[in-house]
Write a protein that holds these residues in place. Structure first.
Motif, PDB file in Angstrom:
ATOM      1  N   CYS A 268     -18.000 -18.459 -17.891  1.00 35.91           N
ATOM      2  CA  CYS A 268     -16.888 -17.698 -17.121  1.00 35.91           C
ATOM      3  C   CYS A 268     -16.371 -16.242 -17.102  1.00 35.91           C
ATOM      4  O   CYS A 268     -15.699 -15.550 -16.921  1.00 35.91           O
ATOM      5  N   TYR A 269     -17.285 -15.665 -18.497  1.00 33.63           N
ATOM      6  CA  TYR A 269     -16.719 -14.672 -19.251  1.00 33.63           C
ATOM      7  C   TYR A 269     -17.246 -13.863 -19.129  1.00 33.63           C
ATOM      8  O   TYR A 269     -18.785 -14.153 -19.965  1.00 33.63           O
ATOM      9  N   PRO A 270     -17.521 -12.563 -19.099  1.00 35.45           N
ATOM     10  CA  PRO A 270     -18.146 -11.416 -19.781  1.00 35.45           C
ATOM     11  C   PRO A 270     -18.964 -11.535 -21.305  1.00 35.45           C
ATOM     12  O   PRO A 270     -17.784 -11.566 -21.867  1.00 35.45           O
ATOM     13  N   PRO A 271     -19.767 -11.245 -21.807  1.00 36.08           N
ATOM     14  CA  PRO A 271     -21.599 -10.794 -21.342  1.00 36.08           C
ATOM     15  C   PRO A 271     -22.181 -11.730 -20.393  1.00 36.08           C
ATOM     16  O   PRO A 271     -23.065 -11.669 -19.812  1.00 36.08           O
ATOM     17  N   PHE A 272     -21.244 -13.211 -20.536  1.00 33.46           N
ATOM     18  CA  PHE A 272     -22.056 -13.938 -19.904  1.00 33.46           C
ATOM     19  C   PHE A 272     -21.665 -15.058 -18.322  1.00 33.46           C
ATOM     20  O   PHE A 272     -22.141 -15.844 -18.256  1.00 33.46           O
ATOM     21  N   ILE A 273     -20.858 -13.739 -18.129  1.00 29.63           N
ATOM     22  CA  ILE A 273     -20.733 -14.683 -16.634  1.00 29.63           C
ATOM     23  C   ILE A 273     -21.649 -14.812 -15.805  1.00 29.63           C
ATOM     24  O   ILE A 273     -22.207 -13.730 -15.262  1.00 29.63           O
ATOM     25  N   LEU A 274     -21.181 -15.919 -15.154  1.00 31.17           N
ATOM     26  CA  LEU A 274     -22.245 -16.052 -13.777  1.00 31.17           C
ATOM     27  C   LEU A 274     -21.498 -15.691 -12.194  1.00 31.17           C
ATOM     28  O   LEU A 274     -22.373 -15.366 -11.593  1.00 31.17           O
ATOM     29  N   MET A 275     -20.309 -15.427 -11.911  1.00 35.14           N
ATOM     30  CA  MET A 275     -19.734 -15.078 -10.759  1.00 35.14           C
ATOM     31  C   MET A 275     -19.408 -13.545 -10.536  1.00 35.14           C
ATOM     32  O   MET A 275     -18.743 -13.658  -9.196  1.00 35.14           O
ATOM     33  N   ASP A 276     -19.811 -12.743 -11.881  1.00 37.57           N
ATOM     34  CA  ASP A 276     -19.364 -11.427 -11.454  1.00 37.57           C
ATOM     35  C   ASP A 276     -20.301 -10.969 -10.733  1.00 37.57           C
ATOM     36  O   ASP A 276     -21.455 -11.652  -9.672  1.00 37.57           O
ATOM     37  N   ALA A 277     -20.591  -9.019  -9.494  1.00 42.89           N
ATOM     38  CA  ALA A 277     -21.544  -8.937  -8.769  1.00 42.89           C
ATOM     39  C   ALA A 277     -22.917  -9.488  -9.316  1.00 42.89           C
ATOM     40  O   ALA A 277     -23.352  -8.829 -10.304  1.00 42.89           O
ATOM     41  N   GLY A 278     -23.481  -9.174  -8.953  1.00 45.28           N
ATOM     42  CA  GLY A 278     -25.208  -9.594  -8.540  1.00 45.28           C
ATOM     43  C   GLY A 278     -25.071 -10.787  -9.271  1.00 45.28           C
ATOM     44  O   GLY A 278     -26.456 -11.341  -9.460  1.00 45.28           O
ATOM     45  N   GLY A 279     -24.458 -11.879 -10.227  1.00 47.05           N
ATOM     46  CA  GLY A 279     -24.899 -13.179 -11.163  1.00 47.05           C
ATOM     47  C   GLY A 279     -25.626 -14.109  -9.364  1.00 47.05           C
ATOM     48  O   GLY A 279     -25.258 -14.658  -8.958  1.00 47.05           O
ATOM     49  N   PRO A 280     -25.691 -15.340 -11.128  1.00 43.29           N
ATOM     50  CA  PRO A 280     -26.985 -16.292  -9.768  1.00 43.29           C
ATOM     51  C   PRO A 280     -25.503 -17.047  -8.884  1.00 43.29           C
ATOM     52  O   PRO A 280     -25.182 -17.675  -8.103  1.00 43.29           O
ATOM     53  N   LEU A 281     -24.132 -16.535  -9.102  1.00 44.08           N
ATOM     54  CA  LEU A 281     -23.118 -17.483  -8.756  1.00 44.08           C
ATOM     55  C   LEU A 281     -21.673 -16.462  -7.854  1.00 44.08           C
ATOM     56  O   LEU A 281     -20.979 -16.837  -7.472  1.00 44.08           O
TER      57      LEU A 281
END
Length: 425
Positions: A268-281
């Motif tokens: 849920c947080y950068p740099p691992f965030i999956l919900m960010d623009a272009g992320g898998p979620l």
């Protein structure tokens, strides 16, 4: 991740544990924050230095309230006995070993910061600027602080000491103490960098808002108030990561030992965030904000805007309720007041309701496929937060006080009872 337990002394047959931290400490911090924001708006101070002062304006009143009113430094949970001062010669060796463990930990965090290119891009450059200037001061102050505090600690041989003793070859190490020490500093190092990175943007946006637009446009007013709630949330959270100190009874008791909890939180947080623009979620493609769908319907805009402001206020209130003890993936006592008297996870609940209402993923600017995809992905995002909640409960349930609180909430908490009613239980 929650506050200290103290059994209810109101005379009622209420098995819910009470909080050892008063409501006043949060309101003290909020008062200081609002005062500085008012001053900043008057003089147009919207830069990163003013944003840092905003954090200090939140922290200082909380520290004073905690020490002078709540007298948290006298809580047994601090592990400090102020009435018994051990001679320096009896604690000096322990303190030196502890300093060695502490400095090695800091060096490892600095190496990670220096190695990760991510930390030198975008808003994180401000975090690194803060750390570069704070590091020499913290290094110098750590010496008198540890030498002084160890003279009053009931058990000065903590995780930092265990790590130092292991590095110096002084007997068999307490592995669990070392692991907890490293996990605790991993939490602080990771999340403090993130919080400092987002302090200036939100503060500057709120200070620079156009008064005329805010006062004459209900949508602009709602967005401005939502920004204010996030300024409050970020300030309190940053203070929480900064003030992990025993004399303030705000130290980390334990850091979450479960890999699943770390995985759920870090995505849920950068740099691992999956919900960010272009992320898998990323559920945003093919969607539009609530203002797009409700354009031309002023009453609905006011209604939904009000609900979104209230949801963000609950989210900020949940952070504020922690006082100086907010942080992810940690146990810093059991919190039962404020929104935590209504729900075990008010922040997660309000945040996810905000996303569903502000995005309305079932509506799409594209195709039915886009709407279906957005709805499913946002459902997965909500599932991630449900996973986070369960892993936090698993960690905190090692504390009997949390088990008592959880059982009380299941029977009496308004939100759990509502969900039980919906489920037909």
């Amino acid at each position: 991740m929650l506050h200290d337990p103290a059994l209810s002394t109101t005379g009622r047959t209420d098995p819910r544990p009470g909080s050892a931290v008063s409501h006043g400490v949060g309101f003290a911090g909020l008062g200081g924050l609002i005062a500085w924001i008012a001053l900043s708006r008057h003089f147009g101070m919207d830069g990163p230095y003013a944003a840092l002062v905003n954090v200090a304006a939140c922290a200082v009143p909380m520290i004073l309230w905690s020490l002078l009113v709540d007298k948290v430094h006298r809580h047994p949970s601090t592990g400090i006995d102020w009435s018994c001062r051990t001679p320096l010669r009896d604690t000096l060796d322990v303190s030196l070993v502890k300093l060695a463990g502490l400095w090695v930990t800091w060096a490892a965090i600095a190496l990670i910061y220096a190695t990760g290119r991510f930390y030198w891009d975008g808003n994180f450059q401000f975090s690194m600027w803060c750390f570069e200037r704070a590091a020499p001061v913290l290094f110098a102050l750590s010496i008198p602080y540890v030498l002084w505090l160890d003279r009053y600690l009931i058990e000065p041989r903590d995780g930092a000491w265990s790590l130092g003793a292991w590095l110096l070859g002084q007997g068999a190490p307490d592995r669990e103490a070392i692991y907890n020490h490293l996990r605790s500093w991993a939490v602080k190092g990771f999340f403090l960098a993130f919080m400092l990175a987002i302090v200036p943007p939100g503060f500057g946006e709120f200070i620079r808002a156009d008064d005329s637009a805010v006062l004459h446009d209900p949508v602009a007013l709602a967005n401005w108030l939502i920004t204010f709630m996030f300024v409050v949330d970020v300030a309190f959270a940053t203070v929480g990561y900064l003030l992990t100190m025993r004399p303030l009874d705000a130290h980390i008791r334990t850091a979450n030992p479960y890999a699943a909890a770390w995985m759920a939180a870090l995505m849920c947080y950068p740099p691992f965030i999956l919900m960010d623009a272009g992320g898998p979620l990323d559920y945003h493609p093919g969607t539009a904000e609530w203002t797009y769908w409700l354009a031309g319907h002023p009453l609905l805009l006011i209604l939904i805007g009000t609900v979104l402001v209230l949801l963000t206020a609950i989210y900020a209130w949940a952070t504020m309720a922690f006082g100086m003890r907010f942080s992810n993936l940690t146990h810093r006592g059991i919190l039962t007041h404020g929104p935590y008297a209504w729900s075990r996870h008010p922040a997660y609940l309000s945040k996810n309701l905000f996303w569903w209402l502000s995005t309305i993923p079932v509506l799409s600017t594209g195709s039915l496929v886009d709407a279906t995809r957005a709805t499913l992905l946002l459902g997965v995002v909500s599932g991630v937060y449900y996973w986070r909640a369960k892993t936090e409960e698993r960690h905190l349930s090692a504390d009997p006080a949390y088990r008592d609180y959880s059982e009380w909430m299941a029977r009496n908490g308004p939100v759990p009872r509502l969900f039980a009613w919906i489920a037909g239980r």
